[in-house]
Write an enzyme that holds these catalytic residues in place. Structure first.
Site, mmCIF file in Angstrom:
data_model
loop_
_atom_site.group_PDB
_atom_site.id
_atom_site.type_symbol
_atom_site.label_atom_id
_atom_site.label_comp_id
_atom_site.label_asym_id
_atom_site.label_seq_id
_atom_site.Cartn_x
_atom_site.Cartn_y
_atom_site.Cartn_z
ATOM 1 N N HIS A 120 0.838 -1.200 0.000
ATOM 2 C CA HIS A 120 0.000 0.000 0.000
ATOM 3 C C HIS A 120 0.872 1.249 0.000
ATOM 4 C CE1 HIS A 120 -3.162 -2.605 2.194
ATOM 5 N NE2 HIS A 120 -3.630 -2.364 0.976
ATOM 6 N N LYS A 161 -17.035 -6.643 6.026
ATOM 7 C CA LYS A 161 -15.802 -7.440 5.913
ATOM 8 C C LYS A 161 -15.278 -7.882 7.279
ATOM 9 C CE LYS A 161 -13.605 -5.844 1.653
ATOM 10 N NZ LYS A 161 -12.365 -5.229 1.115
ATOM 11 N N ARG A 184 -2.128 -6.259 -8.312
ATOM 12 C CA ARG A 184 -1.013 -7.163 -8.033
ATOM 13 C C ARG A 184 -0.887 -8.240 -9.098
ATOM 14 N NH1 ARG A 184 -3.204 -7.459 -2.289
ATOM 15 N NH2 ARG A 184 -4.627 -8.774 -3.427
ATOM 16 N N SER A 238 -3.001 -7.732 2.716
ATOM 17 C CA SER A 238 -3.367 -7.573 4.125
ATOM 18 C C SER A 238 -3.803 -8.903 4.728
ATOM 19 C CB SER A 238 -4.481 -6.537 4.266
ATOM 20 O OG SER A 238 -4.022 -5.260 3.904
#
Length: 164
Positions: free
Chosen positions: A22, A46, A95, A133
């Site tokens: 990030h 989430k 990514r 993460s």
């Protein structure tokens, strides 16, 4: 009197936690745009491991060296928050090819809601391309070493979170 338009980019995410990947994108975005707003989503659906205030505080600590970066929390539609910030650029990271399909769908949906919005995609530096993460949380939860994946203050916050 100058009426130059200020290019404000918003980098939205849950940042649970903020990683070196990030930060790589934030740092590069800070060079590209006049201002970068890190928009930390509440994301109750989430069920984030870290609460919103902690995620915001960590993002502020990690990005303290970047004077044109601001951290906010939000729980509205992204397009609503973008309007409130006077921003028209959404900064997102890719990514892998698998990220692209989802990000394209989001970009098109955001543009359908507000045609003024543009999504800008950046790929991470090679050394950050595998960091997520989710993986960082899993390693931290099991007591593993995350020191090469996150800022030292984030590593310490996760250590405390998972040992308390």
């Amino acid at each position: 009197m100058s009426t130059a338009k200020v290019n404000i980019a918003v980098y939205p995410g849950t940042f649970d936690p903020i990683t070196n990947g990030h930060f790589d994108l934030i740092e590069r975005g800070a060079r590209m745009f006049d201002k970068v707003v890190i928009a930390v989503a509440a994301s109750p659906g989430k069920s984030p491991s870290l609460d919103l205030e902690t995620r915001m505080a960590l993002a502020k600590q990690v990005c303290a060296s970047l004077p044109n970066v601001e951290v906010i929390g939000f729980s509205t539609l992204l397009t609503t928050m973008m309007h409130e910030q006077g921003a028209t650029i959404i900064l997102r990271g890719l990514r892998a090819v698998s990220d692209f399909e989802y990000e394209l769908q989001l970009a098109n949906m955001n543009r359908a809601q507000n045609p003024e919005l543009e999504s800008v995609f950046l790929t991470p530096a090679v050394e950050n391309s595998y960091i997520s993460s989710t993986i960082v949380r899993q390693i931290a939860k099991l007591g593993g070493d995350i020191s090469t994946l996150v800022h030292p203050q984030v590593a310490e916050a996760l250590r405390k979170h998972y040992t308390s």
